[in-house]
Design a protein around this motif. Structure first.
Motif, short mmCIF file in Angstrom:
data_model
loop_
_atom_site.label_atom_id
_atom_site.label_comp_id
_atom_site.label_asym_id
_atom_site.label_seq_id
_atom_site.Cartn_x
_atom_site.Cartn_y
_atom_site.Cartn_z
N LYS A 29 0.85 -1.20 0.00
CA LYS A 29 0.00 0.00 0.00
C LYS A 29 0.89 1.24 0.00
O LYS A 29 1.88 1.29 0.72
CB LYS A 29 -0.90 0.03 1.25
CG LYS A 29 -2.01 -1.01 1.26
CD LYS A 29 -2.87 -0.85 2.51
CE LYS A 29 -4.06 -1.79 2.50
NZ LYS A 29 -3.70 -3.20 2.65
N ASN A 30 0.50 2.23 -0.81
CA ASN A 30 1.19 3.52 -0.73
C ASN A 30 0.44 4.40 0.28
O ASN A 30 -0.54 3.97 0.88
CB ASN A 30 1.31 4.16 -2.12
CG ASN A 30 -0.05 4.45 -2.74
OD1 ASN A 30 -1.04 4.69 -2.03
ND2 ASN A 30 -0.12 4.42 -4.06
N GLU A 31 0.92 5.62 0.46
CA GLU A 31 0.32 6.51 1.48
C GLU A 31 -1.17 6.73 1.23
O GLU A 31 -1.97 6.75 2.16
CB GLU A 31 1.06 7.85 1.51
CG GLU A 31 2.41 7.80 2.17
CD GLU A 31 2.36 7.44 3.66
OE1 GLU A 31 1.45 7.94 4.36
OE2 GLU A 31 3.21 6.66 4.10
N ALA A 32 -1.55 6.89 -0.05
CA ALA A 32 -2.96 7.12 -0.38
C ALA A 32 -3.80 5.88 -0.06
O ALA A 32 -4.92 5.98 0.48
CB ALA A 32 -3.11 7.50 -1.85
N ASP A 33 -3.27 4.70 -0.41
CA ASP A 33 -3.98 3.45 -0.10
C ASP A 33 -4.20 3.31 1.41
O ASP A 33 -5.26 2.86 1.86
CB ASP A 33 -3.16 2.23 -0.56
CG ASP A 33 -2.95 2.16 -2.06
OD1 ASP A 33 -3.80 2.70 -2.80
OD2 ASP A 33 -1.94 1.58 -2.48
N ILE A 34 -3.18 3.67 2.18
CA ILE A 34 -3.27 3.54 3.64
C ILE A 34 -4.32 4.49 4.19
O ILE A 34 -5.10 4.14 5.08
CB ILE A 34 -1.89 3.78 4.29
CG1 ILE A 34 -0.94 2.62 3.92
CG2 ILE A 34 -2.00 3.92 5.80
CD1 ILE A 34 0.52 2.86 4.26
N GLU A 35 -4.36 5.69 3.61
CA GLU A 35 -5.37 6.65 4.07
C GLU A 35 -6.79 6.12 3.83
O GLU A 35 -7.66 6.22 4.69
CB GLU A 35 -5.18 7.99 3.33
CG GLU A 35 -5.94 9.10 3.99
CD GLU A 35 -5.21 10.43 3.89
OE1 GLU A 35 -5.90 11.44 3.80
OE2 GLU A 35 -3.97 10.44 3.90
N ASP B 282 -11.61 2.35 6.50
CA ASP B 282 -12.36 1.12 6.29
C ASP B 282 -12.49 0.36 7.62
O ASP B 282 -11.48 0.06 8.27
CB ASP B 282 -11.63 0.25 5.26
CG ASP B 282 -12.35 -1.07 5.01
OD1 ASP B 282 -13.37 -1.06 4.29
OD2 ASP B 282 -11.90 -2.09 5.58
N GLU B 283 -13.71 0.07 8.00
CA GLU B 283 -13.96 -0.55 9.32
C GLU B 283 -13.27 -1.90 9.47
O GLU B 283 -12.69 -2.21 10.51
CB GLU B 283 -15.48 -0.68 9.53
CG GLU B 283 -15.87 -0.85 10.98
CD GLU B 283 -15.32 0.24 11.90
OE1 GLU B 283 -14.86 -0.10 13.00
OE2 GLU B 283 -15.34 1.43 11.51
N ARG B 284 -13.32 -2.72 8.42
CA ARG B 284 -12.69 -4.05 8.47
C ARG B 284 -11.17 -3.93 8.66
O ARG B 284 -10.57 -4.66 9.46
CB ARG B 284 -13.03 -4.81 7.17
CG ARG B 284 -12.33 -6.13 7.03
CD ARG B 284 -12.87 -7.15 8.02
NE ARG B 284 -11.95 -8.28 8.17
CZ ARG B 284 -11.92 -9.32 7.36
NH1 ARG B 284 -12.75 -9.40 6.34
NH2 ARG B 284 -11.05 -10.30 7.56
#
Ligand SMILES: [Mg+2]
Length: 123
Positions: free
Chosen positions: A51-57, A62-64
Protein backbone atom coordinates in the motif's frame (compact mmCIF):
# COMPACT_ATOMS: atom_id res chain seq x y z
CA UNK A 1 -7.56 8.47 22.33
CA UNK A 2 -9.91 8.37 25.28
CA UNK A 3 -9.08 7.57 28.85
CA UNK A 4 -7.39 4.19 29.18
CA UNK A 5 -9.79 1.65 30.71
CA UNK A 6 -6.89 0.06 32.60
CA UNK A 7 -3.16 0.31 33.22
CA UNK A 8 -0.34 -1.70 31.65
CA UNK A 9 0.01 -3.50 35.00
CA UNK A 10 -3.66 -4.47 34.89
CA UNK A 11 -3.33 -5.64 31.28
CA UNK A 12 -0.28 -7.71 32.26
CA UNK A 13 -2.26 -9.35 35.06
CA UNK A 14 -5.25 -9.97 32.77
CA UNK A 15 -3.00 -11.71 30.22
CA UNK A 16 -1.13 -13.65 32.96
CA UNK A 17 -4.48 -14.94 34.28
CA UNK A 18 -5.50 -16.02 30.76
CA UNK A 19 -2.23 -17.95 30.38
CA UNK A 20 -2.43 -19.56 33.85
CA UNK A 21 -6.04 -20.65 33.39
CA UNK A 22 -4.92 -22.66 30.35
CA UNK A 23 -1.72 -24.03 31.89
CA UNK A 24 0.28 -22.30 29.16
CA UNK A 25 3.04 -20.90 31.36
CA UNK A 26 5.15 -23.90 30.33
CA UNK A 27 5.07 -22.59 26.75
CA UNK A 28 5.33 -18.91 27.62
CA UNK A 29 9.13 -18.84 27.80
CA UNK A 30 10.92 -15.59 26.90
CA UNK A 31 12.41 -16.97 23.66
CA UNK A 32 9.05 -18.29 22.43
CA UNK A 33 7.37 -15.04 23.40
CA UNK A 34 10.00 -12.91 21.65
CA UNK A 35 9.60 -15.04 18.50
CA UNK A 36 5.81 -14.72 18.75
CA UNK A 37 6.11 -10.94 19.15
CA UNK A 38 8.15 -10.80 15.94
CA UNK A 39 5.63 -12.96 14.07
CA UNK A 40 2.81 -10.66 15.16
CA UNK A 41 4.82 -7.60 14.06
CA UNK A 42 5.06 -9.33 10.67
CA UNK A 43 1.28 -9.69 10.60
CA UNK A 44 0.98 -5.99 11.45
CA UNK A 45 3.31 -5.13 8.56
CA UNK A 46 1.34 -7.38 6.22
CA UNK A 47 -1.68 -5.09 6.59
CA UNK A 48 0.38 -2.28 5.03
CA UNK A 49 2.26 -4.39 2.50
CA UNK A 50 2.08 -3.00 -1.06
CA UNK A 51 0.00 0.00 0.00
CA UNK A 52 1.19 3.52 -0.73
CA UNK A 53 0.32 6.51 1.48
CA UNK A 54 -2.96 7.12 -0.38
CA UNK A 55 -3.98 3.45 -0.10
CA UNK A 56 -3.27 3.54 3.64
CA UNK A 57 -5.37 6.65 4.07
CA UNK A 58 -8.30 4.89 2.36
CA UNK A 59 -7.71 1.73 4.41
CA UNK A 60 -7.75 3.70 7.65
CA UNK A 61 -11.32 4.73 6.87
CA UNK A 62 -12.36 1.12 6.29
CA UNK A 63 -13.96 -0.55 9.32
CA UNK A 64 -12.69 -4.05 8.47
CA UNK A 65 -9.12 -2.78 8.05
CA UNK A 66 -9.34 -0.95 11.36
CA UNK A 67 -10.56 -4.11 13.09
CA UNK A 68 -7.66 -6.09 11.60
CA UNK A 69 -5.22 -3.34 12.61
CA UNK A 70 -6.54 -3.24 16.17
CA UNK A 71 -6.29 -7.03 16.35
CA UNK A 72 -2.63 -7.07 15.25
CA UNK A 73 -1.73 -4.18 17.58
CA UNK A 74 -3.29 -6.19 20.40
CA UNK A 75 -1.38 -9.36 19.39
CA UNK A 76 1.94 -7.48 19.41
CA UNK A 77 1.22 -5.80 22.74
CA UNK A 78 -0.02 -9.01 24.40
CA UNK A 79 3.16 -10.90 23.49
CA UNK A 80 5.39 -7.96 24.34
CA UNK A 81 3.78 -7.63 27.76
CA UNK A 82 4.32 -11.39 28.27
CA UNK A 83 8.02 -10.96 27.38
CA UNK A 84 8.23 -8.22 30.00
CA UNK A 85 6.25 -10.23 32.57
CA UNK A 86 8.29 -13.44 32.19
CA UNK A 87 11.61 -11.56 32.37
CA UNK A 88 10.75 -9.29 35.28
CA UNK A 89 10.93 -6.08 33.28
CA UNK A 90 8.52 -3.30 34.21
CA UNK A 91 7.42 -2.07 30.77
CA UNK A 92 6.23 1.29 32.07
CA UNK A 93 9.59 1.99 33.73
CA UNK A 94 11.42 0.68 30.64
CA UNK A 95 9.61 3.23 28.45
CA UNK A 96 10.22 6.05 30.94
CA UNK A 97 13.94 5.18 31.02
CA UNK A 98 14.14 4.84 27.24
CA UNK A 99 12.40 8.16 26.60
CA UNK A 100 14.85 9.86 28.97
CA UNK A 101 17.72 8.39 26.91
CA UNK A 102 15.98 9.38 23.66
CA UNK A 103 15.64 12.98 24.87
CA UNK A 104 19.39 13.04 25.50
CA UNK A 105 20.19 11.26 22.22
CA UNK A 106 17.95 13.47 20.10
CA UNK A 107 18.18 17.06 21.37
CA UNK A 108 15.38 19.22 19.96
CA UNK A 109 17.80 21.93 18.77
CA UNK A 110 19.35 19.56 16.25
CA UNK A 111 16.62 17.00 15.56
CA UNK A 112 13.50 19.15 15.18
CA UNK A 113 12.08 18.37 11.71
CA UNK A 114 14.87 15.87 10.87
CA UNK A 115 14.06 12.18 10.41
CA UNK A 116 15.77 10.09 13.12
CA UNK A 117 17.92 8.30 10.55
CA UNK A 118 21.55 7.38 11.21
CA UNK A 119 22.32 9.28 8.02
CA UNK A 120 21.12 12.49 9.64
CA UNK A 121 23.38 12.18 12.69
CA UNK A 122 25.51 15.25 13.40
CA UNK A 123 29.21 14.96 12.47
MG1 LIG B 1 -1.99 -11.73 14.70
Amino acid sequence: MGDDPCTLKELTEMIRDFVRERDWEQYNRPLNLAISTSIEVGELLELFQWKNEADIEVALNDERFREDLASEIADVLVYLLRVADTTGIDPTQAVIDKMKKNREKYPIDYWSGRAPSKFNRPE
